[in-house]
Design a protein around this motif. Structure first.
Motif, PDB file in Angstrom:
ATOM      1  N   GLY A  65       0.826  -1.209   0.000  1.00 43.19           N
ATOM      2  CA  GLY A  65       0.000   0.000   0.000  1.00 43.19           C
ATOM      3  C   GLY A  65       0.857   1.254   0.000  1.00 43.19           C
ATOM      4  O   GLY A  65       1.925   1.289   0.612  1.00 43.19           O
ATOM      5  N   LYS A  66       0.371   2.275  -0.711  1.00 40.77           N
ATOM      6  CA  LYS A  66       1.077   3.558  -0.769  1.00 40.77           C
ATOM      7  C   LYS A  66       0.407   4.555   0.183  1.00 40.77           C
ATOM      8  O   LYS A  66      -0.805   4.502   0.383  1.00 40.77           O
ATOM      9  CB  LYS A  66       0.969   4.147  -2.180  1.00 40.77           C
ATOM     10  CG  LYS A  66       1.592   3.301  -3.286  1.00 40.77           C
ATOM     11  CD  LYS A  66       1.294   3.934  -4.650  1.00 40.77           C
ATOM     12  CE  LYS A  66       1.917   3.154  -5.797  1.00 40.77           C
ATOM     13  NZ  LYS A  66       1.560   3.726  -7.112  1.00 40.77           N
ATOM     14  N   ALA A  67       1.218   5.472   0.713  1.00 41.66           N
ATOM     15  CA  ALA A  67       0.657   6.608   1.462  1.00 41.66           C
ATOM     16  C   ALA A  67       0.632   7.804   0.513  1.00 41.66           C
ATOM     17  O   ALA A  67       1.571   7.990  -0.273  1.00 41.66           O
ATOM     18  CB  ALA A  67       1.520   6.915   2.675  1.00 41.66           C
ATOM     19  N   HIS A  68      -0.448   8.612   0.553  1.00 38.76           N
ATOM     20  CA  HIS A  68      -0.444   9.835  -0.250  1.00 38.76           C
ATOM     21  C   HIS A  68       0.782  10.666   0.148  1.00 38.76           C
ATOM     22  O   HIS A  68       1.129  10.734   1.340  1.00 38.76           O
ATOM     23  CB  HIS A  68      -1.737  10.629  -0.026  1.00 38.76           C
ATOM     24  CG  HIS A  68      -1.836  11.825  -0.942  1.00 38.76           C
ATOM     25  ND1 HIS A  68      -1.205  13.014  -0.653  1.00 38.76           N
ATOM     26  CD2 HIS A  68      -2.448  11.988  -2.128  1.00 38.76           C
ATOM     27  CE1 HIS A  68      -1.435  13.868  -1.648  1.00 38.76           C
ATOM     28  NE2 HIS A  68      -2.197  13.263  -2.557  1.00 38.76           N
ATOM     29  N   PRO A  69       1.467  11.285  -0.848  1.00 37.09           N
ATOM     30  CA  PRO A  69       2.717  12.008  -0.547  1.00 37.09           C
ATOM     31  C   PRO A  69       2.593  13.006   0.610  1.00 37.09           C
ATOM     32  O   PRO A  69       3.581  13.271   1.303  1.00 37.09           O
ATOM     33  CB  PRO A  69       3.012  12.740  -1.856  1.00 37.09           C
ATOM     34  CG  PRO A  69       2.372  11.898  -2.912  1.00 37.09           C
ATOM     35  CD  PRO A  69       1.160  11.272  -2.285  1.00 37.09           C
ATOM     36  N   LYS A  70       1.397  13.549   0.836  1.00 41.79           N
ATOM     37  CA  LYS A  70       1.259  14.536   1.911  1.00 41.79           C
ATOM     38  C   LYS A  70       0.760  13.927   3.219  1.00 41.79           C
ATOM     39  O   LYS A  70       0.592  14.637   4.206  1.00 41.79           O
ATOM     40  CB  LYS A  70       0.299  15.652   1.465  1.00 41.79           C
ATOM     41  CG  LYS A  70       0.918  16.510   0.375  1.00 41.79           C
ATOM     42  CD  LYS A  70      -0.005  17.633  -0.044  1.00 41.79           C
ATOM     43  CE  LYS A  70       0.638  18.442  -1.169  1.00 41.79           C
ATOM     44  NZ  LYS A  70      -0.369  19.060  -2.045  1.00 41.79           N
ATOM     45  N   ASP A  71       0.498  12.646   3.230  1.00 38.52           N
ATOM     46  CA  ASP A  71      -0.062  11.994   4.418  1.00 38.52           C
ATOM     47  C   ASP A  71       1.065  11.494   5.314  1.00 38.52           C
ATOM     48  O   ASP A  71       1.499  10.347   5.232  1.00 38.52           O
ATOM     49  CB  ASP A  71      -0.983  10.844   3.982  1.00 38.52           C
ATOM     50  CG  ASP A  71      -1.702  10.172   5.151  1.00 38.52           C
ATOM     51  OD1 ASP A  71      -1.415  10.530   6.317  1.00 38.52           O
ATOM     52  OD2 ASP A  71      -2.538   9.295   4.889  1.00 38.52           O
ATOM     53  N   GLN A  72       1.551  12.385   6.204  1.00 34.33           N
ATOM     54  CA  GLN A  72       2.706  12.032   7.036  1.00 34.33           C
ATOM     55  C   GLN A  72       2.389  10.890   7.991  1.00 34.33           C
ATOM     56  O   GLN A  72       3.222  10.015   8.222  1.00 34.33           O
ATOM     57  CB  GLN A  72       3.200  13.256   7.821  1.00 34.33           C
ATOM     58  CG  GLN A  72       3.724  14.396   6.935  1.00 34.33           C
ATOM     59  CD  GLN A  72       4.778  13.946   5.913  1.00 34.33           C
ATOM     60  OE1 GLN A  72       5.517  12.998   6.141  1.00 34.33           O
ATOM     61  NE2 GLN A  72       4.826  14.621   4.766  1.00 34.33           N
TER      62      GLN A  72
ATOM     63  N   LYS B 222       2.516   7.668   6.147  1.00 32.75           N
ATOM     64  CA  LYS B 222       3.900   7.219   5.927  1.00 32.75           C
ATOM     65  C   LYS B 222       4.486   6.619   7.201  1.00 32.75           C
ATOM     66  O   LYS B 222       5.242   5.638   7.143  1.00 32.75           O
ATOM     67  CB  LYS B 222       4.760   8.395   5.469  1.00 32.75           C
ATOM     68  CG  LYS B 222       4.435   8.857   4.065  1.00 32.75           C
ATOM     69  CD  LYS B 222       5.379   9.975   3.646  1.00 32.75           C
ATOM     70  CE  LYS B 222       5.102  10.370   2.205  1.00 32.75           C
ATOM     71  NZ  LYS B 222       5.977  11.472   1.758  1.00 32.75           N
ATOM     72  N   ALA B 223       4.113   7.211   8.345  1.00 30.28           N
ATOM     73  CA  ALA B 223       4.621   6.685   9.616  1.00 30.28           C
ATOM     74  C   ALA B 223       4.129   5.255   9.845  1.00 30.28           C
ATOM     75  O   ALA B 223       4.841   4.423  10.411  1.00 30.28           O
ATOM     76  CB  ALA B 223       4.187   7.599  10.768  1.00 30.28           C
ATOM     77  N   LEU B 224       2.911   4.969   9.397  1.00 30.83           N
ATOM     78  CA  LEU B 224       2.370   3.611   9.548  1.00 30.83           C
ATOM     79  C   LEU B 224       3.242   2.579   8.837  1.00 30.83           C
ATOM     80  O   LEU B 224       3.471   1.478   9.349  1.00 30.83           O
ATOM     81  CB  LEU B 224       0.969   3.536   8.939  1.00 30.83           C
ATOM     82  CG  LEU B 224      -0.234   3.785   9.823  1.00 30.83           C
ATOM     83  CD1 LEU B 224      -1.501   3.710   8.982  1.00 30.83           C
ATOM     84  CD2 LEU B 224      -0.286   2.763  10.945  1.00 30.83           C
ATOM     85  N   ILE B 225       3.732   2.938   7.657  1.00 31.46           N
ATOM     86  CA  ILE B 225       4.596   2.006   6.915  1.00 31.46           C
ATOM     87  C   ILE B 225       5.878   1.768   7.707  1.00 31.46           C
ATOM     88  O   ILE B 225       6.327   0.637   7.877  1.00 31.46           O
ATOM     89  CB  ILE B 225       4.913   2.540   5.500  1.00 31.46           C
ATOM     90  CG1 ILE B 225       3.610   2.788   4.721  1.00 31.46           C
ATOM     91  CG2 ILE B 225       5.812   1.564   4.743  1.00 31.46           C
ATOM     92  CD1 ILE B 225       3.817   3.391   3.323  1.00 31.46           C
ATOM     93  N   ARG B 226       6.453   2.865   8.239  1.00 24.21           N
ATOM     94  CA  ARG B 226       7.670   2.707   9.058  1.00 24.21           C
ATOM     95  C   ARG B 226       7.398   1.828  10.280  1.00 24.21           C
ATOM     96  O   ARG B 226       8.212   0.985  10.647  1.00 24.21           O
ATOM     97  CB  ARG B 226       8.184   4.073   9.518  1.00 24.21           C
ATOM     98  CG  ARG B 226       8.889   4.859   8.436  1.00 24.21           C
ATOM     99  CD  ARG B 226       9.693   6.012   9.029  1.00 24.21           C
ATOM    100  NE  ARG B 226       8.859   6.987   9.724  1.00 24.21           N
ATOM    101  CZ  ARG B 226       8.249   8.025   9.114  1.00 24.21           C
ATOM    102  NH1 ARG B 226       8.400   8.207   7.812  1.00 24.21           N
ATOM    103  NH2 ARG B 226       7.507   8.869   9.800  1.00 24.21           N
ATOM    104  N   ASP B 227       6.223   2.020  10.889  1.00 24.39           N
ATOM    105  CA  ASP B 227       5.867   1.201  12.056  1.00 24.39           C
ATOM    106  C   ASP B 227       5.873  -0.286  11.699  1.00 24.39           C
ATOM    107  O   ASP B 227       6.380  -1.109  12.455  1.00 24.39           O
ATOM    108  CB  ASP B 227       4.466   1.570  12.569  1.00 24.39           C
ATOM    109  CG  ASP B 227       4.440   2.940  13.239  1.00 24.39           C
ATOM    110  OD1 ASP B 227       5.540   3.473  13.514  1.00 24.39           O
ATOM    111  OD2 ASP B 227       3.335   3.465  13.476  1.00 24.39           O
ATOM    112  N   ILE B 228       5.288  -0.609  10.555  1.00 27.43           N
ATOM    113  CA  ILE B 228       5.230  -2.021  10.165  1.00 27.43           C
ATOM    114  C   ILE B 228       6.643  -2.569   9.969  1.00 27.43           C
ATOM    115  O   ILE B 228       6.958  -3.670  10.420  1.00 27.43           O
ATOM    116  CB  ILE B 228       4.373  -2.202   8.891  1.00 27.43           C
ATOM    117  CG1 ILE B 228       2.914  -1.863   9.211  1.00 27.43           C
ATOM    118  CG2 ILE B 228       4.484  -3.628   8.349  1.00 27.43           C
ATOM    119  CD1 ILE B 228       2.012  -1.801   7.999  1.00 27.43           C
ATOM    120  N   PHE B 229       7.508  -1.778   9.339  1.00 28.87           N
ATOM    121  CA  PHE B 229       8.897  -2.224   9.161  1.00 28.87           C
ATOM    122  C   PHE B 229       9.576  -2.455  10.512  1.00 28.87           C
ATOM    123  O   PHE B 229      10.313  -3.420  10.699  1.00 28.87           O
ATOM    124  CB  PHE B 229       9.697  -1.193   8.338  1.00 28.87           C
ATOM    125  CG  PHE B 229       9.599  -1.408   6.852  1.00 28.87           C
ATOM    126  CD1 PHE B 229       8.397  -1.244   6.182  1.00 28.87           C
ATOM    127  CD2 PHE B 229      10.718  -1.790   6.116  1.00 28.87           C
ATOM    128  CE1 PHE B 229       8.302  -1.437   4.807  1.00 28.87           C
ATOM    129  CE2 PHE B 229      10.641  -1.996   4.742  1.00 28.87           C
ATOM    130  CZ  PHE B 229       9.430  -1.815   4.088  1.00 28.87           C
TER     131      PHE B 229
END
Ligand SMILES: *Cc1c(COP(=O)(O)O)cnc(C)c1O
Length: 564
Positions: free
Chosen positions: A398-405, A408-415
């Motif tokens: 899944g992608k985060a919208h470029p402005k949705d900080q 984006k943090a959710l993706i880092r959390d999963i990693f």
């Protein structure tokens, strides 16, 4: 075909995986809608933007940091240029617009033409040449200009191509709703009235259909009234009706669509209720979304259906007969799809995913309300479940919208969670989610997980893709799952569709508890020790949900309820 009687407008349309003119669910739904319209031989034509630079390509580093690159795609390899040229006045600029055609051919032998609008014309300013480059990119001003091109330019291109017999205009979301202003202007011109009359407004309303797709505020375009005045300076119906069209110093394209349509619908029964509360004063119906089954069935499932239900592509309702397919055949077809997914993940992420291990899938836009990390709420409990029931592996995308900080943090959390799990649960995050990844994931996992915060999920369609592939869902009761879930028969529900009384954190805690309890006490024991029953649920997912949650049934409802 210039005898189309329905025009379908959408900001994004997923024509094929390699054409990046879509960002997610809305575009995929539009593509599936048109594929089924072509199958049915409906006299329909579609309009969208070219999105020459796509939405964006997602890169993820080792820590899960997302960066975005614009896409360069060979437009001329996929699309045919058309001769028509029109222009749209934005402020004092005469913006030239041309178009490209893509034909979707259906199983009926008929085709639906899609016109993709392009402002990259010699006469335009540098700014205007880029107006149709970025899907959901730029600022408010850029977006308003884009939407004027889509709505006003879209109608003009259709006329330039000779489409004069269109009786219905379907707005897939509000982005295209400026088209109603152009329809009013046309009528005023044809009837020689100095201004738009109430009768003309009414006539336009009889022609228009509006489908709303999200309760999320960011999904409803609003522009400052002064900006709208400037951009639409030369649009008479707007200038005449500005007082009614702009409420509280804003032009709201959703309200423009609502007030200009004779038929309005939400995309699931529950979403109808949510939308009715948001837009009291407008009668809102529901037509539940679907998927184009041929597009989303895995190669192995297609082969199995071809053997057992030969006309399944043109008679999706016949998929009900999947109920009498041998379980072993279903299992083998699923194993083939799972093997393809395992190979893809191991190639891209190199983490040794195992065919024998129960695999969960979660792919959606990375944004807070989808709650991608809910499955990791209590790692200790998850460890106990695995000790008790057997291994688990999870694949995300899944992608985060470029402005949705925060997305984006959710993706880092999963990693980060994946790193800390240290291989105890193998976790993969497939970068650059697109239709191809969606197709192999929904077909190849053993269970489709969905944990949005109600009532934000209008419908959701990825669980329907899973269903046609015999993959049951474990999902919050929101969107389509309120209709699709028969507990223990087609999958499993997390919580109630109307959680009430408790605080938000208590509701979440109880959802997490249900998620874990069902995995531990019902789903994983069934998968590992009672395989025969698990395959029954898989088969029911195809027979009960695949036969219904498809765009063939959905288009039939649009034809009877909305179009004619
Ligand atoms: C199906 C699909 C979606 C929409 O799925 P949801 O269940 O609504 O999240 C989004 N993106 C891609 C690439 C898809 O294939």
């Amino acid at each position: 075909m210039t005898n189309a009687s329905i025009a379908y407008f959408s900001m994004e349309i997923a024509l094929e995986s390699a054409i990046p003119t879509y960002s997610g669910g809305l575009g995929v739904l539009a593509g599936d809608t048109l594929r089924s319209a072509a199958d049915a031989g409906l006299p329909l034509v579609a309009v969208t933007l070219l999105s020459r630079k796509g939405y964006f390509r997602q890169r993820l580093d080792d820590l899960g940091n997302q960066t975005e690159e614009s896409v360069q795609w060979p437009v001329g390899d996929y699309l045919a240029p058309v001769d028509a040229r029109i222009s749209v006045k934005l402020e004092d600029r005469e913006v030239k617009v041309r178009a490209w055609r893509y034909d979707i051919s259906g199983f009926s032998g008929q085709a639906v033409s899609v016109y993709l609008l392009d402002t990259d014309c010699d006469d335009n300013t540098e700014f205007d040449r880029k107006l149709t480059d970025h899907l959901y990119g730029g600022d408010d001003y850029y977006r308003l200009c884009q939407e004027a091109i889509l709505g006003i330019g879209g109608i003009r291109i259709l006329r330039a191509l000779g489409h004069n017999g269109i009786e219905r205009y379907h707005m897939n979301e509000g982005h295209s709703s400026l088209l109603v202003l152009e329809l009013m202007q046309e009528l005023a011109r044809q009837q020689g009235t100095a201004q738009t009359t109430p009768e003309q407004i009414n006539e336009v309303r009889q022609q228009c259909i509006f489908t709303t797709h999200t309760p999320v505020a960011a999904g409803h375009d609003r522009f400052p009234a002064d900006m709208a005045f400037r951009v639409l300076k030369q649009c008479n119906p707007f200038q005449e009706c500005a007082d009614e069209l702009c409420c509280e110093q804003e032009l709201n394209l959703t309200y423009l669509a609502l007030s200009s349509s004779h038929y309005i619908n939400g995309v699931a029964k529950k979403h109808r209720q949510t939308s009715q509360k948001m837009f009291a004063g407008y009668a809102i119906d529901s037509i539940t979304n679907g998927i184009h089954v041929h597009t989303w069935a895995s190669d192995a499932m297609r082969t199995l259906f071809d053997r057992k239900i030969p006309d399944w592509r043109v008679d999706n309702a016949g998929l009900r007969n999947a109920i009498s397919i041998d379980k072993e055949d279903i299992w083998q077809a699923h194993q083939a799809a799972k093997r393809a997914l395992m190979e893809y993940i191991n190639k891209v992420c190199n983490i040794g995913m195992d065919q024998q291990v129960m695999t969960l899938g979660f792919a959606r836009r990375a944004t807070q309300y989808k709650r991608a990390t809910m499955i990791f709420s209590d790692i200790d409990r998850l460890r106990k479940i695995i000790d008790h029931c057997g291994a688990l592996q999870i694949v995300f995308s899944g992608k985060a919208h470029p402005k949705d900080q925060s997305g984006k943090a959710l993706i880092r959390d999963i990693f980060e969670i994946a790193r800390n799990l240290n291989g105890f649960i193998r976790v993969a995050y497939l970068p650059d989610y697109d239709m191809d990844i969606g197709r192999i994931m929904t077909a190849g996992v053993d269970l489709w997980l969905n944990t949005p915060l109600p009532p934000m999920e209008a419908s959701g369609t990825s669980g329907m893709k899973a269903a046609i592939n015999g993959v049951p869902s474990l999902s919050i009761l929101d969107g389509w799952w309120v209709e699709g879930c028969i507990e223990g028969v087609t999958g499993w529900a997390i919580g109630n569709s109307e959680p009430h009384g408790e605080s938000a954190s208590e509701i979440t805690a109880s959802e997490v508890d249900i998620l874990y309890s069902k995995l531990e006490n019902i789903i994983m024991p069934m998968y590992y020790q009672d395989r025969d029953n698990y395959i029954s649920v898989m088969r029911n997912a195809i027979a009960i949900n695949g036969s219904f949650f498809n765009t063939e049934r959905m288009m039939n409802q649009y034809v009877t309820k909305a179009y004619f």
